[in-house]
Structure formats: structure tokens, C-alpha cells
Design a protein around this motif. Sequence first.
Motif, mmCIF file in Angstrom:
data_model
loop_
_atom_site.group_PDB
_atom_site.id
_atom_site.type_symbol
_atom_site.label_atom_id
_atom_site.label_comp_id
_atom_site.label_asym_id
_atom_site.label_seq_id
_atom_site.Cartn_x
_atom_site.Cartn_y
_atom_site.Cartn_z
ATOM 1 N N SER A 13 -16.080 -2.943 5.927
ATOM 2 C CA SER A 13 -14.831 -2.517 6.564
ATOM 3 C C SER A 13 -14.680 -3.258 7.888
ATOM 4 O O SER A 13 -15.521 -3.134 8.771
ATOM 5 C CB SER A 13 -14.842 -1.004 6.801
ATOM 6 O OG SER A 13 -14.985 -0.301 5.579
ATOM 7 N N THR A 14 -13.606 -4.007 8.018
ATOM 8 C CA THR A 14 -13.421 -4.863 9.200
ATOM 9 C C THR A 14 -12.225 -4.434 10.042
ATOM 10 O O THR A 14 -11.713 -5.222 10.834
ATOM 11 C CB THR A 14 -13.231 -6.322 8.757
ATOM 12 O OG1 THR A 14 -12.073 -6.413 7.894
ATOM 13 C CG2 THR A 14 -14.459 -6.826 8.013
ATOM 14 N N PHE A 15 -11.774 -3.211 9.872
ATOM 15 C CA PHE A 15 -10.568 -2.748 10.561
ATOM 16 C C PHE A 15 -10.729 -2.789 12.078
ATOM 17 O O PHE A 15 -11.738 -2.347 12.624
ATOM 18 C CB PHE A 15 -10.239 -1.321 10.120
ATOM 19 C CG PHE A 15 -9.026 -0.745 10.792
ATOM 20 C CD1 PHE A 15 -7.769 -1.276 10.553
ATOM 21 C CD2 PHE A 15 -9.143 0.323 11.666
ATOM 22 C CE1 PHE A 15 -6.644 -0.751 11.174
ATOM 23 C CE2 PHE A 15 -8.034 0.860 12.286
ATOM 24 C CZ PHE A 15 -6.774 0.318 12.038
ATOM 25 N N ASP A 16 -9.714 -3.332 12.746
ATOM 26 C CA ASP A 16 -9.674 -3.396 14.211
ATOM 27 C C ASP A 16 -8.524 -2.516 14.685
ATOM 28 O O ASP A 16 -7.357 -2.879 14.530
ATOM 29 C CB ASP A 16 -9.461 -4.838 14.671
ATOM 30 C CG ASP A 16 -9.471 -4.973 16.193
ATOM 31 O OD1 ASP A 16 -9.494 -3.934 16.893
ATOM 32 O OD2 ASP A 16 -9.445 -6.120 16.682
ATOM 33 N N PRO A 17 -8.814 -1.346 15.252
ATOM 34 C CA PRO A 17 -7.737 -0.430 15.649
ATOM 35 C C PRO A 17 -6.863 -0.958 16.780
ATOM 36 O O PRO A 17 -5.729 -0.513 16.941
ATOM 37 C CB PRO A 17 -8.494 0.836 16.073
ATOM 38 C CG PRO A 17 -9.857 0.366 16.439
ATOM 39 C CD PRO A 17 -10.150 -0.784 15.529
ATOM 40 N N SER A 18 -7.360 -1.912 17.542
ATOM 41 C CA SER A 18 -6.557 -2.442 18.649
ATOM 42 C C SER A 18 -5.408 -3.312 18.154
ATOM 43 O O SER A 18 -4.405 -3.488 18.853
ATOM 44 C CB SER A 18 -7.440 -3.244 19.608
ATOM 45 O OG SER A 18 -7.944 -4.418 18.988
ATOM 46 N N THR A 19 -5.546 -3.849 16.924
ATOM 47 C CA THR A 19 -4.497 -4.703 16.359
ATOM 48 C C THR A 19 -3.939 -4.158 15.046
ATOM 49 O O THR A 19 -3.005 -4.735 14.487
ATOM 50 C CB THR A 19 -5.045 -6.118 16.101
ATOM 51 O OG1 THR A 19 -6.139 -6.042 15.166
ATOM 52 C CG2 THR A 19 -5.538 -6.750 17.397
ATOM 53 N N SER A 20 -4.527 -3.066 14.550
ATOM 54 C CA SER A 20 -4.132 -2.475 13.257
ATOM 55 C C SER A 20 -4.257 -3.480 12.118
ATOM 56 O O SER A 20 -3.434 -3.514 11.198
ATOM 57 C CB SER A 20 -2.696 -1.930 13.316
ATOM 58 O OG SER A 20 -2.591 -0.898 14.258
ATOM 59 N N THR A 21 -5.284 -4.308 12.179
ATOM 60 C CA THR A 21 -5.516 -5.307 11.137
ATOM 61 C C THR A 21 -6.951 -5.190 10.625
ATOM 62 O O THR A 21 -7.799 -4.554 11.242
ATOM 63 C CB THR A 21 -5.287 -6.730 11.670
ATOM 64 O OG1 THR A 21 -6.183 -6.968 12.777
ATOM 65 C CG2 THR A 21 -3.855 -6.917 12.138
ATOM 66 N N GLY A 22 -7.196 -5.848 9.496
ATOM 67 C CA GLY A 22 -8.526 -5.826 8.903
ATOM 68 C C GLY A 22 -8.569 -4.941 7.673
ATOM 69 O O GLY A 22 -7.566 -4.337 7.272
ATOM 70 N N GLY A 43 -13.820 0.568 -2.724
ATOM 71 C CA GLY A 43 -13.799 -0.798 -2.219
ATOM 72 C C GLY A 43 -13.126 -0.859 -0.867
ATOM 73 O O GLY A 43 -12.969 0.159 -0.183
ATOM 74 N N THR A 44 -12.730 -2.058 -0.472
ATOM 75 C CA THR A 44 -11.991 -2.247 0.779
ATOM 76 C C THR A 44 -10.681 -2.959 0.477
ATOM 77 O O THR A 44 -10.568 -3.693 -0.513
ATOM 78 C CB THR A 44 -12.798 -3.070 1.800
ATOM 79 O OG1 THR A 44 -13.166 -4.329 1.222
ATOM 80 C CG2 THR A 44 -14.049 -2.315 2.231
ATOM 81 N N ILE A 45 -9.702 -2.742 1.354
ATOM 82 C CA ILE A 45 -8.368 -3.292 1.153
ATOM 83 C C ILE A 45 -7.727 -3.488 2.523
ATOM 84 O O ILE A 45 -8.053 -2.757 3.471
ATOM 85 C CB ILE A 45 -7.527 -2.322 0.282
ATOM 86 C CG1 ILE A 45 -6.270 -2.993 -0.245
ATOM 87 C CG2 ILE A 45 -7.177 -1.061 1.053
ATOM 88 C CD1 ILE A 45 -5.531 -2.151 -1.293
ATOM 89 N N PRO A 46 -6.834 -4.473 2.683
ATOM 90 C CA PRO A 46 -6.160 -4.638 3.977
ATOM 91 C C PRO A 46 -5.436 -3.364 4.403
ATOM 92 O O PRO A 46 -4.795 -2.701 3.586
ATOM 93 C CB PRO A 46 -5.182 -5.788 3.715
ATOM 94 C CG PRO A 46 -5.822 -6.580 2.626
ATOM 95 C CD PRO A 46 -6.495 -5.565 1.743
ATOM 96 N N PHE A 47 -5.539 -3.036 5.673
ATOM 97 C CA PHE A 47 -4.944 -1.810 6.198
ATOM 98 C C PHE A 47 -3.441 -1.754 5.932
ATOM 99 O O PHE A 47 -2.882 -0.674 5.714
ATOM 100 C CB PHE A 47 -5.215 -1.717 7.703
ATOM 101 C CG PHE A 47 -4.617 -0.504 8.360
ATOM 102 C CD1 PHE A 47 -5.089 0.765 8.073
ATOM 103 C CD2 PHE A 47 -3.578 -0.631 9.276
ATOM 104 C CE1 PHE A 47 -4.545 1.893 8.677
ATOM 105 C CE2 PHE A 47 -3.028 0.483 9.890
ATOM 106 C CZ PHE A 47 -3.512 1.746 9.589
ATOM 107 N N SER A 48 -2.789 -2.902 5.911
ATOM 108 C CA SER A 48 -1.340 -2.949 5.710
ATOM 109 C C SER A 48 -0.916 -2.437 4.341
ATOM 110 O O SER A 48 0.255 -2.101 4.139
ATOM 111 C CB SER A 48 -0.833 -4.386 5.889
ATOM 112 O OG SER A 48 -1.457 -5.263 4.966
ATOM 113 N N LYS A 49 -1.858 -2.361 3.387
ATOM 114 C CA LYS A 49 -1.525 -1.921 2.035
ATOM 115 C C LYS A 49 -1.796 -0.438 1.806
ATOM 116 O O LYS A 49 -1.636 0.055 0.693
ATOM 117 C CB LYS A 49 -2.310 -2.748 1.013
ATOM 118 C CG LYS A 49 -1.928 -4.224 1.003
ATOM 119 C CD LYS A 49 -2.653 -4.972 -0.099
ATOM 120 C CE LYS A 49 -2.227 -6.442 -0.140
ATOM 121 N NZ LYS A 49 -2.922 -7.188 -1.221
#
Length: 316
Positions: free
Chosen positions: A97-106, A306-312
Motif C-alpha cells: 500500500s503506497t497511499f500518500d494522504p498529503s496528495t491523495s495518491t497511491g 489486493g491493492t488499487i489506485p486510491f482514485s478508483k
Amino acid sequence: MIKTEHKYIEILRILKDHQEPMGAKRLSELLAERGYVMTDRAVQYYLRYLDTRGFTEKVGNQGRILTPSGIMETDRALVDDRIGFVISKLERLAFRSTFDPSTSTGDVAYNLTIVPNEVLDPVSLIFDKVRDAGCSFFSGYSFVDRDPRVPPGHTGILTLCSITMDGVFQHHGIPVKVAYGGTLQIENKNPIRFMNIIGYQGSTIDPLQLFIGAGLTAITRYCDTNSGLLLANVRQIPAGAEERSRSLISEMQDCGFRFPLTMGKGRIFNLLTDPHRISLVSFSGMNSIGSVFEAGYKFHTEIGAGTIPFSKVGDR
């Protein structure tokens, strides 16, 4: 007794976790996620061996399924080896999981629930109800139908898995221990005590999945009356990381995450925890799934799928 080789057991486990027939290519992908890198051809070899033992059978060109003997073998094989399997899977997922809350990406970790299309509308209403009651881990969910795990006539529902939080903390240098899963008694929106609790360390099955299947939740009742039994997790972090963790929590809350329910040292409700570590209690992303089970609908859920892009995730 089947050969005590981990790869055979992992193939049986994967087939048991999925209702639909599965071919060598998809099995190879899932095995790689569990640390077993094998070519499609090698997987075919293993499957042929399992066929000869009567543990799997071929369904046309769709792939293999477990036989009743295969299900029994999976349940009893290598029990000692399965100890700690759940926590190991969650740790691997947190790392990915590579989510970055400061940019809402990952990428974020997710659970996948597969439901027949004929009950999708009422099941969706249940997911909405749990979300609106504020007892989900995240403020939204998504639909998916173009996924090899979703059979024809079905739709997948993606819910964000709470292990995403572990990934965020770890990538910021804060070690996290997933300590317990339990059912938390709530009265008039006030948490009272844990009614049931199981440690993740050494467990061969996800505790929350066990509580759902055993009928030990009252999630729908909570949504209707503000009182019930909800699924919750307890995580622990070093006491010295409290200030940094609160900053990360604030950033994640701005992105739609709903945690923690509480955090602190020592006694948490009726649970006595490590006085040298901060304990964080959060509602589980499984509460929606538990409420669907309470309503009697048939479905299949893969926890930590699994993992998925936060935007989805979270468009509903």
C-alpha cells in the motif's frame, strides 16, 4: 496425506477462497502475491498432480475447482504452517500500500465482495446504510465487473481495507502491530466494551470473518437504533510516535478515512493493553459485509484482495 509442500497447499487455499473455476495463469498471479513465483507451466504440473489425488477437477476450459476431498484436505493440511498466515498476508498487503494522504495518491488495500446481480440493489442499500451510520472504515465504495474474479451475472464491490492505515504509517517510519479483531458493544453511539476479541498473531483465520460467520454481530441493529455490536480492530504503535501519528490521521481523515474510534495507552474500554504503546481502535471495513450477511444474502468476500489506485475507490 498430500505432500507437505507449501506450493501445493497454497494452490488448494487459493481455490478454496474463490468460488469460480481458476486457470493456471490466474493461479500463478495469486501465488506470486503470496511469495511463490511460478510459471503457468509449473502451475499446470502441480494441478495435474492434485487431479490425480482427487483434490481438484477440471471444469471444461474454465479451470479447476476443489473437490469435496480437496476441501477437507485444505482444512486439515499443515495446520501448524497456517499459524500466523493471516497476519503475514496483512503485512505483505500493508507493504504494497503506497497511499500518500498529503496528495491523495497511491495504492490502497481493498476487500472484494462478489454478489449476484439480482440482489445488487438491496445489497448496495445495505452498504449505503452502514456508510451513512458512520461505522465503516472509509466514506465510500466502488463497483467493479471487469475483473477475472467476478463471474458473469455478478458484480464486485470494492471496500477499502483498514490495512491501508498500516501501510501509511509504515511508509512514514511508524511500526504498526495489528493486535486484535473484535466485536465492540455500542449503546446510543457510545462504545462500551469488547464482547469478543481474538489476537491476529498466530491465527489461521481472520477473526472478523469468524465473528461474522458465527452470527456474533449486530451491525444492522446499530444502523437502525445506534446500539449494537460492531466489528473493530485494535492496532498498536510506539508511544513516541503519537504526535506524528495524529498528524497522519488528520490527513487521512481529510481524504475520507474514518478512524480512530479512540486511541490511548493502558486500558481501552475493557481491554488492558500495553502501557508503553499507543492503541488505536477503529471500525472495520468489514461492517458493510457483516450487515449483508445478517440480511441473509449470498455473497463471497476476499479480505485483503489486493491493492488499487486510491482514485478508483469510493465513488459511491
